[in-house]
Design a protein around this motif. Structure first.
Motif, PDB file in Angstrom:
ATOM      1  N   ALA A 201      -7.372  -2.821   2.643  1.00 22.44           N
ATOM      2  CA  ALA A 201      -7.840  -3.978   3.093  1.00 22.44           C
ATOM      3  C   ALA A 201      -6.609  -4.882   3.648  1.00 22.44           C
ATOM      4  CB  ALA A 201      -8.357  -4.794   1.651  1.00 22.44           C
TER       5      ALA A 201
ATOM      6  N   THR B 202      -3.360  -3.880   1.202  1.00 24.07           N
ATOM      7  CA  THR B 202      -3.187  -3.182  -0.009  1.00 24.07           C
ATOM      8  C   THR B 202      -4.219  -2.034   0.143  1.00 24.07           C
ATOM      9  OG1 THR B 202      -5.413  -4.848  -0.524  1.00 24.07           O
ATOM     10  CG2 THR B 202      -2.945  -5.556  -1.295  1.00 24.07           C
ATOM     11  N   ASP B 203      -4.009  -1.302  -1.116  1.00 24.95           N
ATOM     12  CA  ASP B 203      -4.877   0.087  -1.282  1.00 24.95           C
ATOM     13  C   ASP B 203      -6.271  -0.519  -1.973  1.00 24.95           C
ATOM     14  OD1 ASP B 203      -3.130   1.987  -0.162  1.00 24.95           O
ATOM     15  OD2 ASP B 203      -2.075   1.978  -1.863  1.00 24.95           O
ATOM     16  N   THR B 204      -7.169   0.269  -1.774  1.00 28.94           N
ATOM     17  CA  THR B 204      -8.792   0.015  -2.407  1.00 28.94           C
ATOM     18  C   THR B 204      -9.185   1.442  -2.733  1.00 28.94           C
ATOM     19  OG1 THR B 204     -10.091  -0.096  -0.463  1.00 28.94           O
ATOM     20  CG2 THR B 204      -9.069  -2.155  -1.031  1.00 28.94           C
ATOM     21  N   SER B 205     -10.212   1.367  -3.649  1.00 30.79           N
ATOM     22  CA  SER B 205     -10.532   2.556  -4.121  1.00 30.79           C
ATOM     23  C   SER B 205     -11.370   3.492  -2.981  1.00 30.79           C
ATOM     24  CB  SER B 205     -11.644   2.490  -5.125  1.00 30.79           C
ATOM     25  OG  SER B 205     -12.695   1.469  -4.595  1.00 30.79           O
TER      26      SER B 205
ATOM     27  N   ASP C 172     -12.149  -5.754   4.620  1.00 28.01           N
ATOM     28  CA  ASP C 172     -12.225  -4.380   3.764  1.00 28.01           C
ATOM     29  C   ASP C 172     -12.581  -3.060   4.720  1.00 28.01           C
ATOM     30  OD1 ASP C 172     -11.795  -4.537   0.900  1.00 28.01           O
ATOM     31  OD2 ASP C 172     -12.839  -6.415   1.580  1.00 28.01           O
TER      32      ASP C 172
ATOM     33  N   CYS D 132       0.808  -1.277  -0.008  1.00 30.16           N
ATOM     34  CA  CYS D 132       0.063  -0.092  -0.098  1.00 30.16           C
ATOM     35  C   CYS D 132       1.031   1.030  -0.047  1.00 30.16           C
ATOM     36  CB  CYS D 132      -0.787   0.065   1.385  1.00 30.16           C
ATOM     37  SG  CYS D 132      -0.219  -0.174   2.800  1.00 30.16           S
TER      38      CYS D 132
END
Length: 511
Positions: free
Chosen positions: A441, A434-437, A499, A400
């Motif tokens: 998460a 990880t990055d999400t919109s 998430d 991320c």
């Protein structure tokens, strides 16, 4: 209907009486006065259409200098609807400018050849304009009353403040004599606030107020001063008309606003429509103030409840830690003397109990302080959290790069609890961030969860055979404290994914 217009003429000692005779000969009713004080004392006795004054008339203090301008000032304050014509003995530009700055209707020098004709023309024009001026003045007074009421509604904090301030500003206007708010108890109006702020008051004519509340409509009624007798405490003293306005919002009645006047030519349809809106605004303000009071009381109760829960958690933590530490010490002592696998199991249970106590305290503290939100690098916080957890043989992949708005210490607690939760599910596997919109998460490729009826985020969800799992409950409290949404994916293949959505990112200017 008046047979002819009425003019009040304030003359000076040297004034030529021919002007007064000319006005009378033209069909006007003219009443003469010698000075400012004489006119003011008689104003209430006549239905006046116009005032004519010489410039050099007697002032209230007995002097003769520019008494006409003094009269103009005083009439603009007391009777702004009355047109005034200044009939000056000399032609003086400075006096004319002063007169027009005081809203004089007309200025006629008495020394010009056609002075009488000019004076008659000005008086005729003033008489013709009188109804229009009265309408304009009424609208001005109404607008001023509404403005003052709205200011009172904005600054007032409680229902009592609203009613007291509104009645005070209405009673303080030139248009109304007094104002009150009442509620009807046993069909008898009880005064809640009184604009004149007298110590005691009785309502001699309660029927208009009672009808306004019971029928939920405006009521206009004439009052009979003779019916008051010697009742000096009567609310209606010196009043001849009342407008009763129901204060209703969303079906709830907050009583009646009573507005009193000392004249009968008042409270027409336009004024009633204005006060219908005023009554609605007052009721809305009262309803809003009571809602705020209820919210403040509820907030106080919740804060007290939170404080009691925190105190209870501290007591439980203290009472559990003492025997737990004693038991752990005894097990360590026995383990040095006896090599038995049972001691390892007991020590793991003790460690588990210690974690549970820590997590219970975290949950209890979530409402204990405000969140300090600032830009934080997600990867740095995750790396810091990983170093504080005994992750055994698990590994981590921090993939991320985003910067988010969060309380860094609370975000670190969230990550720590997920790492502990993941490693308790299975002591091997990889945790990936990880990055999400919508945020970020956290994912673990360990064994799937066995979700019970309560759901994984509930406080007493049992995640393992070793005891009660609190990590996800702590995660939920921290996420909700930030205003984030959380969902848990539990795949049968063994991947558990958390998430976090609705996460804010810093704007271009740094916030």
């Amino acid at each position: 209907m008046k047979p002819q217009p009425t003019v009040l003429f304030v003359r000076s000692p040297s004034q030529d009486r021919a002007a007064i005779s000319m006005l009378r000969d033209s069909g006007l009713t003219v009443h003469e006065f010698d000075g400012v004080r004489g006119l003011e004392c008689a104003l209430g006795d006549y239905d006046t259409d116009c005032v004519v004054t010489n410039c050099e008339v007697e002032n209230p203090d007995g002097t003769q200098y520019l008494g006409g301008l003094t009269l103009l000032d005083r009439l603009r304050r007391s009777h702004p609807e009355l047109p005034v014509v200044l009939f000056a003995e000399v032609t003086n530009g400075d006096i004319a400018r002063e007169a027009y700055s005081r809203d004089v209707f007309g200025y006629v020098p008495s020394t010009v050849n056609d002075a009488h004709q000019r004076l008659l023309a000005q008086v005729d024009a003033a008489v013709a304009s009188s109804p229009a001026r009265q309408r304009a003045n009424k609208r001005k007074q109404l607008n001023e009353a509404v403005r003052l009421v709205n200011q009172a509604l904005v600054r007032s904090q409680s229902r009592m403040d609203i009613e007291r301030d509104v009645t005070a500003v209405l009673a303080g206007t030139d248009r109304y004599s007094d104002a009150c708010t009442v509620t009807c108890q046993h069909d008898r109006p009880v005064v809640r606030a009184l604009g004149s702020q007298r110590d005691s008051v009785t309502i001699t004519a309660p029927e208009p107020l009672r009808r306004a509340e019971s029928e939920d409509r405006l009521v206009v009624a004439d009052l009979d001063p003779a019916a008051l007798g010697d009742d000096t405490d009567a609310l209606e003293t010196d009043c001849v008309r009342v407008l009763a306005v129901p204060l209703v919002y969303d079906g709830t009645s907050y009583g009646v606003l009573g507005v009193y006047a000392d004249r009968v030519d008042i409270f027409d349809t336009e004024e009633q429509d204005t006060f219908r809106e005023v009554g609605h605004n007052i009721a809305l303000a009262i309803d809003a103030s009571q809602t705020k009071d209820a919210l403040r009381q509820r907030t106080t109760e919740l804060e007290q409840q939170k404080e009691r829960l925190r105190e209870l958690a501290q007591i439980i933590s203290h009472e559990l830690r003492n025997p737990l530490q004693a038991a752990m010490g005894r097990v360590e002592l026995l383990a040095t003397e006896h090599a038995a696998e049972e001691f390892d199991a007991i020590q793991r249970s003790h460690t588990r109990m210690s974690f549970l106590i820590d997590n219970l305290m975290q949950i209890a503290r979530q409402g204990g302080r405000q969140y300090t939100v600032e830009p934080v690098a997600l990867s740095d916080v995750m790396a810091d959290a990983w170093t504080t957890v005994d992750t055994d043989r698990s590994t981590i992949e921090i993939d991320c790069t985003e910067t988010v708005l969060a309380d860094s210490s609370r975000l670190c607690q969230l990550a720590e609890n997920f790492f502990r939760f993941a490693t308790e599910q299975g002591n091997t596997g990889t945790i990936t961030i990880t990055d999400t919109s919508g945020g970020f998460a956290l994912e673990h490729d360990g064994p799937p969860l066995e979700v019970g009826n309560e759901g994984p985020f509930e406080l007493y969800y049992a995640s393992t055979d070793e005891g009660v799992g609190l990590h996800l409950a702590v995660i939920r409290e921290i996420a909700h404290g930030h205003g984030w949404e959380i969902t848990l994916s539990n795949e049968s293949t063994g991947r558990v994914r958390l998430d976090i959505a609705d996460v804010q990112r810093p704007s271009a200017n740094g916030r």
